[in-house]
Write an enzyme that holds these catalytic residues in place. Structure first.
Site, PDB file in Angstrom:
ATOM      1  N   ASP A  20       0.839  -1.196   0.000  1.00  0.00           N
ATOM      2  CA  ASP A  20       0.000   0.000   0.000  1.00  0.00           C
ATOM      3  C   ASP A  20       0.874   1.247   0.000  1.00  0.00           C
ATOM      4  O   ASP A  20       1.704   1.436   0.900  1.00  0.00           O
ATOM      5  CB  ASP A  20      -0.895  -0.007   1.244  1.00  0.00           C
ATOM      6  CG  ASP A  20      -2.069   0.933   1.104  1.00  0.00           C
ATOM      7  OD1 ASP A  20      -2.442   1.265  -0.038  1.00  0.00           O
ATOM      8  OD2 ASP A  20      -2.616   1.342   2.143  1.00  0.00           O
TER       9      ASP A  20
ATOM     10  N   HIS B 165      -4.433  13.683   1.012  1.00  0.00           N
ATOM     11  CA  HIS B 165      -4.755  12.794   2.133  1.00  0.00           C
ATOM     12  C   HIS B 165      -3.627  12.796   3.158  1.00  0.00           C
ATOM     13  O   HIS B 165      -3.870  12.891   4.369  1.00  0.00           O
ATOM     14  CB  HIS B 165      -4.996  11.367   1.633  1.00  0.00           C
ATOM     15  CG  HIS B 165      -5.051  10.345   2.744  1.00  0.00           C
ATOM     16  ND1 HIS B 165      -6.139  10.208   3.583  1.00  0.00           N
ATOM     17  CD2 HIS B 165      -4.128   9.434   3.170  1.00  0.00           C
ATOM     18  CE1 HIS B 165      -5.891   9.247   4.467  1.00  0.00           C
ATOM     19  NE2 HIS B 165      -4.686   8.761   4.241  1.00  0.00           N
TER      20      HIS B 165
ATOM     21  N   GLU C 289     -10.875   3.790   2.888  1.00  0.00           N
ATOM     22  CA  GLU C 289      -9.939   4.649   2.157  1.00  0.00           C
ATOM     23  C   GLU C 289     -10.088   4.328   0.676  1.00  0.00           C
ATOM     24  O   GLU C 289      -9.956   3.176   0.269  1.00  0.00           O
ATOM     25  CB  GLU C 289      -8.485   4.425   2.601  1.00  0.00           C
ATOM     26  CG  GLU C 289      -8.221   4.913   4.019  1.00  0.00           C
ATOM     27  CD  GLU C 289      -6.726   4.965   4.383  1.00  0.00           C
ATOM     28  OE1 GLU C 289      -5.915   4.384   3.638  1.00  0.00           O
ATOM     29  OE2 GLU C 289      -6.402   5.587   5.412  1.00  0.00           O
TER      30      GLU C 289
ATOM     31  N   GLU D  22      -8.857   4.078  -2.888  1.00  0.00           N
ATOM     32  CA  GLU D  22      -7.553   3.984  -3.545  1.00  0.00           C
ATOM     33  C   GLU D  22      -7.688   3.371  -4.940  1.00  0.00           C
ATOM     34  O   GLU D  22      -8.645   2.661  -5.238  1.00  0.00           O
ATOM     35  CB  GLU D  22      -6.581   3.122  -2.723  1.00  0.00           C
ATOM     36  CG  GLU D  22      -6.424   3.602  -1.290  1.00  0.00           C
ATOM     37  CD  GLU D  22      -5.238   2.986  -0.565  1.00  0.00           C
ATOM     38  OE1 GLU D  22      -4.352   2.420  -1.244  1.00  0.00           O
ATOM     39  OE2 GLU D  22      -5.202   3.078   0.678  1.00  0.00           O
TER      40      GLU D  22
ATOM     41  N   ASP E  31      -9.122   0.306   1.265  1.00  0.00           N
ATOM     42  CA  ASP E  31      -8.195  -0.009   2.355  1.00  0.00           C
ATOM     43  C   ASP E  31      -8.919   0.272   3.679  1.00  0.00           C
ATOM     44  O   ASP E  31      -8.627   1.245   4.376  1.00  0.00           O
ATOM     45  CB  ASP E  31      -6.953   0.875   2.180  1.00  0.00           C
ATOM     46  CG  ASP E  31      -5.924   0.702   3.288  1.00  0.00           C
ATOM     47  OD1 ASP E  31      -5.891  -0.379   3.909  1.00  0.00           O
ATOM     48  OD2 ASP E  31      -5.155   1.652   3.527  1.00  0.00           O
TER      49      ASP E  31
ATOM     50  N   ARG F  64      -9.527   3.104  12.769  1.00  0.00           N
ATOM     51  CA  ARG F  64      -8.717   4.262  13.166  1.00  0.00           C
ATOM     52  C   ARG F  64      -8.285   4.219  14.624  1.00  0.00           C
ATOM     53  O   ARG F  64      -7.200   4.682  14.966  1.00  0.00           O
ATOM     54  CB  ARG F  64      -9.490   5.555  12.913  1.00  0.00           C
ATOM     55  CG  ARG F  64      -9.874   5.783  11.472  1.00  0.00           C
ATOM     56  CD  ARG F  64      -8.673   5.959  10.583  1.00  0.00           C
ATOM     57  NE  ARG F  64      -9.076   6.217   9.197  1.00  0.00           N
ATOM     58  CZ  ARG F  64      -8.256   6.069   8.164  1.00  0.00           C
ATOM     59  NH1 ARG F  64      -7.004   5.668   8.336  1.00  0.00           N
ATOM     60  NH2 ARG F  64      -8.675   6.306   6.943  1.00  0.00           N
TER      61      ARG F  64
ATOM     62  N   GLN G 213      -5.565   1.699  14.858  1.00  0.00           N
ATOM     63  CA  GLN G 213      -4.391   2.246  14.171  1.00  0.00           C
ATOM     64  C   GLN G 213      -3.651   3.274  15.030  1.00  0.00           C
ATOM     65  O   GLN G 213      -2.426   3.240  15.138  1.00  0.00           O
ATOM     66  CB  GLN G 213      -4.847   2.894  12.858  1.00  0.00           C
ATOM     67  CG  GLN G 213      -3.710   3.397  11.969  1.00  0.00           C
ATOM     68  CD  GLN G 213      -4.216   3.935  10.623  1.00  0.00           C
ATOM     69  OE1 GLN G 213      -5.402   3.909  10.327  1.00  0.00           O
ATOM     70  NE2 GLN G 213      -3.300   4.430   9.807  1.00  0.00           N
TER      71      GLN G 213
ATOM     72  N   LYS H  16      -5.512  -2.606   9.591  1.00  0.00           N
ATOM     73  CA  LYS H  16      -5.735  -2.720   8.154  1.00  0.00           C
ATOM     74  C   LYS H  16      -5.924  -4.174   7.712  1.00  0.00           C
ATOM     75  O   LYS H  16      -6.545  -4.409   6.682  1.00  0.00           O
ATOM     76  CB  LYS H  16      -4.508  -2.168   7.405  1.00  0.00           C
ATOM     77  CG  LYS H  16      -4.134  -0.739   7.747  1.00  0.00           C
ATOM     78  CD  LYS H  16      -4.939   0.272   6.973  1.00  0.00           C
ATOM     79  CE  LYS H  16      -4.348   1.671   7.094  1.00  0.00           C
ATOM     80  NZ  LYS H  16      -4.980   2.625   6.168  1.00  0.00           N
TER      81      LYS H  16
ATOM     82  N   THR I 252      -9.339  -6.097   3.009  1.00  0.00           N
ATOM     83  CA  THR I 252      -9.127  -5.101   1.963  1.00  0.00           C
ATOM     84  C   THR I 252     -10.006  -5.529   0.794  1.00  0.00           C
ATOM     85  O   THR I 252     -10.063  -6.718   0.470  1.00  0.00           O
ATOM     86  CB  THR I 252      -7.642  -5.069   1.525  1.00  0.00           C
ATOM     87  OG1 THR I 252      -6.842  -4.744   2.652  1.00  0.00           O
ATOM     88  CG2 THR I 252      -7.412  -4.052   0.415  1.00  0.00           C
TER      89      THR I 252
ATOM     90  N   GLU J  75     -10.835  12.274   7.165  1.00  0.00           N
ATOM     91  CA  GLU J  75     -10.634  13.636   6.682  1.00  0.00           C
ATOM     92  C   GLU J  75     -11.953  14.420   6.662  1.00  0.00           C
ATOM     93  O   GLU J  75     -12.002  15.571   7.075  1.00  0.00           O
ATOM     94  CB  GLU J  75     -10.050  13.596   5.267  1.00  0.00           C
ATOM     95  CG  GLU J  75      -8.704  12.915   5.182  1.00  0.00           C
ATOM     96  CD  GLU J  75      -8.309  12.606   3.756  1.00  0.00           C
ATOM     97  OE1 GLU J  75      -8.369  11.422   3.376  1.00  0.00           O
ATOM     98  OE2 GLU J  75      -7.966  13.547   3.011  1.00  0.00           O
TER      99      GLU J  75
END
Lengths: 442, 442
Positions: free
Chosen positions: A147, A154, A219, A221, A253, A257, A260, A273, A277, A389
């Protein structure tokens, strides 16, 4: 429907590899392909499908149908047969391993067979299956998954949450930052996502507790599939790195949080993570995307020039992609509602730069390896690629059109990604969907 | 020869799974096995080998010989045949996938066949090959490789170099910190290691340069092979986690320190590690190690109790391993010289805790997946598991017995790891070697 080129402030450049397969006047005898938002005859993405009775093997999407490629291999010209036969396997690894030339021959052959003027339409019809009656599978056996972190907006937004005065670390504009992800838990779009449990500690708590993730996020991607790969100790030069890519998809992804934030120092994200996925089922080939290649934008004044091993004039001239990427949220009470609209042209590094960087120390990539681009956020709030975000790490909930609020994902929520390429003079193509629904923790 | 139990300050506990295969009076008709430092009849490690004429398949080390296991499958009792036949494949994945019971039956059957009193010695002899005439291969196809950080003295030493006042981060004593590594570049011991090139920036430099790694290092780790694995979304409970392990090896997590220092924020090491990882060829089974299991030491006063999902009385009582681990350096001018002697009992987390943590959020492990323990340093300088620690990141060179100095590894250097288990009343066993020689950058 995503408007063409939304969010992309950059000029389009000529596509040297545009050929007869991209002809905007081309239509298919498969009626649903003509005007299809994702899969007109100009796209022809590769995937692994199964019907109710058969085992998984390779096919190509055409409108609302899937053409069984190995079943029609003998109708193809000789130079396309190696790739068509390789698609008889349960994964696309073998066709990826063949590299670009057989894949291009397959595209040309399939395009000719599927046109409205095809002399072989009647021979193809028994091998066209309604996509709605088929199951789509993971396109490849993924040896390793990496990744990247090439979405500079971001990276800036995420960095601001933790280091308001110093959001981008000093290496960001030199190094295509990336880390190894978990290959075993990559699943095809549509697989449900179990909310993970783990150690969580909020900054105001003195010790961690164990339980279901409270800040579950997505996320958005770009997924990048590796083609022929390289041997250990033999880097792929930047000028050859684009040819090492077999195709593209949409990658979610999923990120826990709270897990993490507690676990990720000093060695990076792990359990936050690796629970899941998601990747879209259709592999959009570099050939299909040829009309939508654009110049990598000039770096802002003051940014360093990339080191030589990352610099290639041709890659700078047309190594970036103009794809509008959209995130939608469907809740148990409504939707889907758009959460964001961004563009892959906001990535700070091109896919070829990611491949060249990954291999420069000698690391070997293999056919079917998967790269994620990093979260694709735009500079403006309407194009942020993660709830982290959008809601400022949950401090500013987003209100959905039906009045619901979200700080992070709730059980039963479905996240849907779409992507679409469009430009004047070309028939727009899409990626299909990458979707996943959140199941409660056990 | 490594002295028994060196560096281990902890009491030995009873080994409930010690059986007739561990009997210290047991000898083999393979004479070189009796008194062999690594492979007496009490060890019987599994590996993949080939002779000059054949293709790779499974064997067991006995003294200086390798027994071709599938070739003698019909001599084994019925309950051992499934495992013996699974060893006919080119990797041990299939035998790993069978789980503990077939593996134990194979051990018991092989032990009986190989004893000095064996009635089948003459039937076995044609299938015993001199190890020196065989090639050893990677034991398994590695789906995913994960590197933990459970060596608390290493974590403290490394942390001190960057954060003198705060070497261990707040999560260290709660979370078995780990990150995903690169599976494709794991190679069997003996494969030469190409010095990687990459972006390097020393703190006093203003911008990175590209070139060969200047601070190349090793990390001495325990390798942990996964056996039967788990499905996505179904964690392995701590009480079952030991049974999920198929065996152990010695792992060299080669590290490019200058590349690592520049690239690794905020997502962890990437190119600094993925150019090569070495693993020893012989898989030492949990059964062979049963006499050398010890209690996990009580945590120092003030350390938190592990969260419940990491806590199991039986694992605490005998989930740690008493293995002396040694690092040697051979230079083009001399050696091998010992650089350090440590013990796996210094790991802060047990292998079972690593497995339970890895899967607690739902991540699926597969047969043949590989875990690294993290660098095994002792509390004292003579047991530091990396040059980073021994030379204080190169600031204090180490002088070898022949007068040479090293800050980091030079081209032509060979790093050799050995491990040995010993305790009163048991025949000592060893792991063989994990070695790699540094080739110049291209």
């Amino acid at each position: 429907m995503i408007p063409a080129g939304t969010g992309c402030p950059r000029p389009l450049t000529g596509g040297a590899e545009v050929d007869a397969t991209h002809d905007p006047k081309l239509t298919s005898f498969v009626a649903s392909a003509n005007g299809h938002p994702d899969f007109p005859i100009q796209n022809l993405p590769l995937g692994i499908f199964s019907t109710a009775s058969g085992k998984p093997h390779g096919g190509v999407a055409i409108g609302d149908m899937i053409l069984d490629v190995p079943a029609i291999a003998t109708l193809l010209p000789a130079e396309a047969r190696a790739a068509a036969e390789a698609m008889g396997a349960e994964s696309l690894n073998a066709v990826f391993a063949l590299g670009p030339a057989p894949r291009r021959a397959l595209r040309a052959g399939l395009s000719a067979l599927l046109t409205a003027a095809s002399a072989k339409a009647e021979q193809l019809r028994p091998h066209l299956h309604a996509a709605s009656a088929c199951t789509l599978h993971l396109p490849a056996r993924i040896g390793d998954y990496t990744d990247f972190y090439a979405g500079i907006h971001h990276a800036t937004n995420a960095g601001t949450l933790f280091r308001p005065d110093n959001p981008l670390l000093p290496n960001y504009k030199y190094v295509p930052v990336g880390y190894h992800g978990r290959a075993s838990s990559v699943r095809v779009s549509g697989s449900e996502v179990r909310r993970p449990k783990g150690q969580r500690k909020l900054p105001e708590e003195t010790a961690p507790t164990f339980g279901p993730c409270r800040n579950l996020d997505y996320e958005m991607e770009l997924g990048i599939w590796i083609g022929s790969g390289n041997a250990l100790g033999e880097p792929v030069p930047i000028a050859a790195a684009g040819e090492a890519i077999a195709g593209y998809g949409l990658l979610n992804d999923w990120s826990a949080r709270d897990i993490q934030g507690w676990e990720a120092q000093p060695l990076g994200p792990f359990l936050a993570k690796n629970f899941h996925t998601s990747i879209s089922p259709w592999v959009i080939t570099p050939e299909a995307l040829a009309p939508f290649r654009i110049a990598q934008p000039p770096r802002p004044e003051g940014d360093p020039r990339p080191l030589d091993y990352l610099w290639d004039e041709a890659d700078q001239a047309r190594g970036a992609l103009d794809l509008a990427v959209e995130v939608l949220l469907e809740t148990p009470k409504g939707g889907p509602f758009r959460l964001s609209l961004s563009n892959t042209s906001f990535l700070y590094w091109t896919p070829a730069q990611m491949v060249a960087h990954h291999t420069v120390g000698g690391c070997n990539l293999a056919p079917g390896d998967l790269l994620g681009s990093g979260t694709i956020s735009s500079p403006t709030e309407d194009g942020y690629g993660a709830l982290l975000e959008i809601t400022r790490a949950g401090r500013k909930p987003v209100t959905l059109p039906n009045g619901e609020e979200r700080r992070f994902l709730e059980d039963g929520d479905t996240v849907i990604f779409r992507a679409r390429a469009a430009r004047d003079g070309a028939v727009p193509i899409g990626f299909g969907e990458c979707r996943g629904r959140i199941r409660p923790a056990t």
